[in-house]
Design a protein around this motif. Sequence first.
Motif, PDB file in Angstrom:
ATOM      1  N   ALA A  58      41.256  41.658  34.476  1.00  0.00           N
ATOM      2  CA  ALA A  58      40.002  40.952  34.187  1.00  0.00           C
ATOM      3  C   ALA A  58      40.285  39.482  33.870  1.00  0.00           C
ATOM      4  O   ALA A  58      39.555  38.585  34.312  1.00  0.00           O
ATOM      5  CB  ALA A  58      39.264  41.620  33.036  1.00  0.00           C
ATOM      6  N   GLY A  59      41.336  39.229  33.124  1.00  0.00           N
ATOM      7  CA  GLY A  59      41.721  37.852  32.810  1.00  0.00           C
ATOM      8  C   GLY A  59      42.099  37.081  34.056  1.00  0.00           C
ATOM      9  O   GLY A  59      41.703  35.920  34.240  1.00  0.00           O
ATOM     10  N   LEU A  60      42.849  37.726  34.937  1.00  0.00           N
ATOM     11  CA  LEU A  60      43.250  37.098  36.191  1.00  0.00           C
ATOM     12  C   LEU A  60      42.021  36.782  37.042  1.00  0.00           C
ATOM     13  O   LEU A  60      41.919  35.697  37.624  1.00  0.00           O
ATOM     14  CB  LEU A  60      44.225  38.000  36.952  1.00  0.00           C
ATOM     15  CG  LEU A  60      44.813  37.454  38.239  1.00  0.00           C
ATOM     16  CD1 LEU A  60      45.529  36.130  38.014  1.00  0.00           C
ATOM     17  CD2 LEU A  60      45.765  38.485  38.846  1.00  0.00           C
ATOM     18  N   LEU A  61      41.081  37.689  37.099  1.00  0.00           N
ATOM     19  CA  LEU A  61      39.848  37.464  37.858  1.00  0.00           C
ATOM     20  C   LEU A  61      39.057  36.297  37.266  1.00  0.00           C
ATOM     21  O   LEU A  61      38.534  35.445  38.000  1.00  0.00           O
ATOM     22  CB  LEU A  61      39.003  38.734  37.885  1.00  0.00           C
ATOM     23  CG  LEU A  61      37.719  38.668  38.700  1.00  0.00           C
ATOM     24  CD1 LEU A  61      38.014  38.396  40.179  1.00  0.00           C
ATOM     25  CD2 LEU A  61      36.945  39.976  38.557  1.00  0.00           C
ATOM     26  N   ALA A  62      38.967  36.233  35.946  1.00  0.00           N
ATOM     27  CA  ALA A  62      38.261  35.134  35.288  1.00  0.00           C
ATOM     28  C   ALA A  62      38.909  33.786  35.618  1.00  0.00           C
ATOM     29  O   ALA A  62      38.215  32.790  35.857  1.00  0.00           O
ATOM     30  CB  ALA A  62      38.220  35.348  33.776  1.00  0.00           C
ATOM     31  N   VAL A  63      40.236  33.762  35.660  1.00  0.00           N
ATOM     32  CA  VAL A  63      40.945  32.527  36.001  1.00  0.00           C
ATOM     33  C   VAL A  63      40.671  32.152  37.456  1.00  0.00           C
ATOM     34  O   VAL A  63      40.431  30.976  37.771  1.00  0.00           O
ATOM     35  CB  VAL A  63      42.462  32.665  35.739  1.00  0.00           C
ATOM     36  CG1 VAL A  63      43.229  31.483  36.310  1.00  0.00           C
ATOM     37  CG2 VAL A  63      42.730  32.802  34.248  1.00  0.00           C
ATOM     38  N   ARG A  64      40.666  33.131  38.335  1.00  0.00           N
ATOM     39  CA  ARG A  64      40.368  32.845  39.754  1.00  0.00           C
ATOM     40  C   ARG A  64      38.957  32.293  39.911  1.00  0.00           C
ATOM     41  O   ARG A  64      38.725  31.375  40.707  1.00  0.00           O
ATOM     42  CB  ARG A  64      40.574  34.097  40.595  1.00  0.00           C
ATOM     43  CG  ARG A  64      42.037  34.443  40.748  1.00  0.00           C
ATOM     44  CD  ARG A  64      42.247  35.681  41.567  1.00  0.00           C
ATOM     45  NE  ARG A  64      43.678  35.936  41.727  1.00  0.00           N
ATOM     46  CZ  ARG A  64      44.183  37.126  41.976  1.00  0.00           C
ATOM     47  NH1 ARG A  64      43.393  38.180  42.112  1.00  0.00           N
ATOM     48  NH2 ARG A  64      45.493  37.271  42.103  1.00  0.00           N
ATOM     49  N   HIS A  65      38.005  32.836  39.152  1.00  0.00           N
ATOM     50  CA  HIS A  65      36.636  32.317  39.195  1.00  0.00           C
ATOM     51  C   HIS A  65      36.603  30.876  38.674  1.00  0.00           C
ATOM     52  O   HIS A  65      35.888  30.031  39.231  1.00  0.00           O
ATOM     53  CB  HIS A  65      35.693  33.199  38.391  1.00  0.00           C
ATOM     54  CG  HIS A  65      35.395  34.498  39.053  1.00  0.00           C
ATOM     55  ND1 HIS A  65      34.786  35.538  38.404  1.00  0.00           N
ATOM     56  CD2 HIS A  65      35.621  34.953  40.313  1.00  0.00           C
ATOM     57  CE1 HIS A  65      34.655  36.560  39.222  1.00  0.00           C
ATOM     58  NE2 HIS A  65      35.167  36.226  40.386  1.00  0.00           N
ATOM     59  N   ALA A  66      37.353  30.608  37.619  1.00  0.00           N
ATOM     60  CA  ALA A  66      37.408  29.250  37.066  1.00  0.00           C
ATOM     61  C   ALA A  66      38.024  28.280  38.080  1.00  0.00           C
ATOM     62  O   ALA A  66      37.550  27.147  38.224  1.00  0.00           O
ATOM     63  CB  ALA A  66      38.198  29.236  35.762  1.00  0.00           C
ATOM     64  N   LEU A  67      39.050  28.724  38.783  1.00  0.00           N
ATOM     65  CA  LEU A  67      39.656  27.872  39.812  1.00  0.00           C
ATOM     66  C   LEU A  67      38.656  27.590  40.936  1.00  0.00           C
ATOM     67  O   LEU A  67      38.604  26.467  41.456  1.00  0.00           O
ATOM     68  CB  LEU A  67      40.926  28.525  40.370  1.00  0.00           C
ATOM     69  CG  LEU A  67      42.154  28.451  39.470  1.00  0.00           C
ATOM     70  CD1 LEU A  67      43.244  29.397  39.945  1.00  0.00           C
ATOM     71  CD2 LEU A  67      42.671  27.009  39.410  1.00  0.00           C
ATOM     72  N   ALA A  68      37.858  28.585  41.290  1.00  0.00           N
ATOM     73  CA  ALA A  68      36.826  28.384  42.313  1.00  0.00           C
ATOM     74  C   ALA A  68      35.792  27.366  41.827  1.00  0.00           C
ATOM     75  O   ALA A  68      35.373  26.479  42.590  1.00  0.00           O
ATOM     76  CB  ALA A  68      36.161  29.712  42.666  1.00  0.00           C
ATOM     77  N   ARG A  69      35.386  27.477  40.555  1.00  0.00           N
ATOM     78  CA  ARG A  69      34.436  26.506  39.994  1.00  0.00           C
ATOM     79  C   ARG A  69      35.040  25.104  39.998  1.00  0.00           C
ATOM     80  O   ARG A  69      34.342  24.120  40.266  1.00  0.00           O
ATOM     81  CB  ARG A  69      34.013  26.903  38.575  1.00  0.00           C
ATOM     82  CG  ARG A  69      33.105  28.113  38.527  1.00  0.00           C
ATOM     83  CD  ARG A  69      32.473  28.330  37.158  1.00  0.00           C
ATOM     84  NE  ARG A  69      33.398  28.394  36.041  1.00  0.00           N
ATOM     85  CZ  ARG A  69      34.065  29.490  35.673  1.00  0.00           C
ATOM     86  NH1 ARG A  69      33.928  30.619  36.334  1.00  0.00           N
ATOM     87  NH2 ARG A  69      34.878  29.445  34.625  1.00  0.00           N
ATOM     88  N   LEU A  70      36.338  25.021  39.726  1.00  0.00           N
ATOM     89  CA  LEU A  70      37.021  23.733  39.733  1.00  0.00           C
ATOM     90  C   LEU A  70      36.969  23.122  41.129  1.00  0.00           C
ATOM     91  O   LEU A  70      36.650  21.948  41.302  1.00  0.00           O
ATOM     92  CB  LEU A  70      38.464  23.907  39.253  1.00  0.00           C
ATOM     93  CG  LEU A  70      39.295  22.648  39.070  1.00  0.00           C
ATOM     94  CD1 LEU A  70      38.707  21.767  37.980  1.00  0.00           C
ATOM     95  CD2 LEU A  70      40.733  23.002  38.737  1.00  0.00           C
ATOM     96  N   GLU A  71      37.253  23.922  42.142  1.00  0.00           N
ATOM     97  CA  GLU A  71      37.205  23.450  43.536  1.00  0.00           C
ATOM     98  C   GLU A  71      35.807  23.008  43.932  1.00  0.00           C
ATOM     99  O   GLU A  71      35.640  22.063  44.704  1.00  0.00           O
ATOM    100  CB  GLU A  71      37.669  24.551  44.491  1.00  0.00           C
ATOM    101  CG  GLU A  71      39.150  24.646  44.652  1.00  0.00           C
ATOM    102  CD  GLU A  71      39.550  25.630  45.739  1.00  0.00           C
ATOM    103  OE1 GLU A  71      38.793  25.784  46.717  1.00  0.00           O
ATOM    104  OE2 GLU A  71      40.612  26.243  45.591  1.00  0.00           O
ATOM    105  N   GLU A  72      34.803  23.696  43.414  1.00  0.00           N
ATOM    106  CA  GLU A  72      33.407  23.395  43.750  1.00  0.00           C
ATOM    107  C   GLU A  72      32.842  22.242  42.927  1.00  0.00           C
ATOM    108  O   GLU A  72      31.712  21.828  43.147  1.00  0.00           O
ATOM    109  CB  GLU A  72      32.537  24.636  43.520  1.00  0.00           C
ATOM    110  CG  GLU A  72      32.889  25.798  44.411  1.00  0.00           C
ATOM    111  CD  GLU A  72      32.284  27.121  43.940  1.00  0.00           C
ATOM    112  OE1 GLU A  72      31.646  27.147  42.853  1.00  0.00           O
ATOM    113  OE2 GLU A  72      32.463  28.122  44.637  1.00  0.00           O
TER     114      GLU A  72
END
Length: 107
Positions: A58-72
């Motif tokens: 779940a933590g890894l998924l949250a980080v991946r979502h944050a990275l996607a938000r960063l890219e966007e």
Amino acid sequence: MNPFDPASALHTLAHEYQQRVEAIRRDLQRSHSPDFAEQAAQRQNDEVLQGLLQEAEAGLLAVRHALARLEEGRYGQCLGCGEPIQLARLQAMPAAELCLACATARD
């Protein structure tokens, strides 16, 4: 003091979570003792490891979502109210999706 670099913080966090996930999966794949009493204890440990694995994934998924938000270009914007998330909160929790007010209201 170095300025906060969200990309670096998120990549470091993703690496830590990935290592944790891999280590727990290795532990779960080990064989169990032929002794029944020992097996019971090992199965209890496996249940704890399963919980830890779910948290790490779940933590890894949250980080991946944050990275996607960063890219966007949406990183640091609260998903609840749309206001900026406080820098101190992002420094403490780089994958934070909510500002403190929205996180408190959600709890």
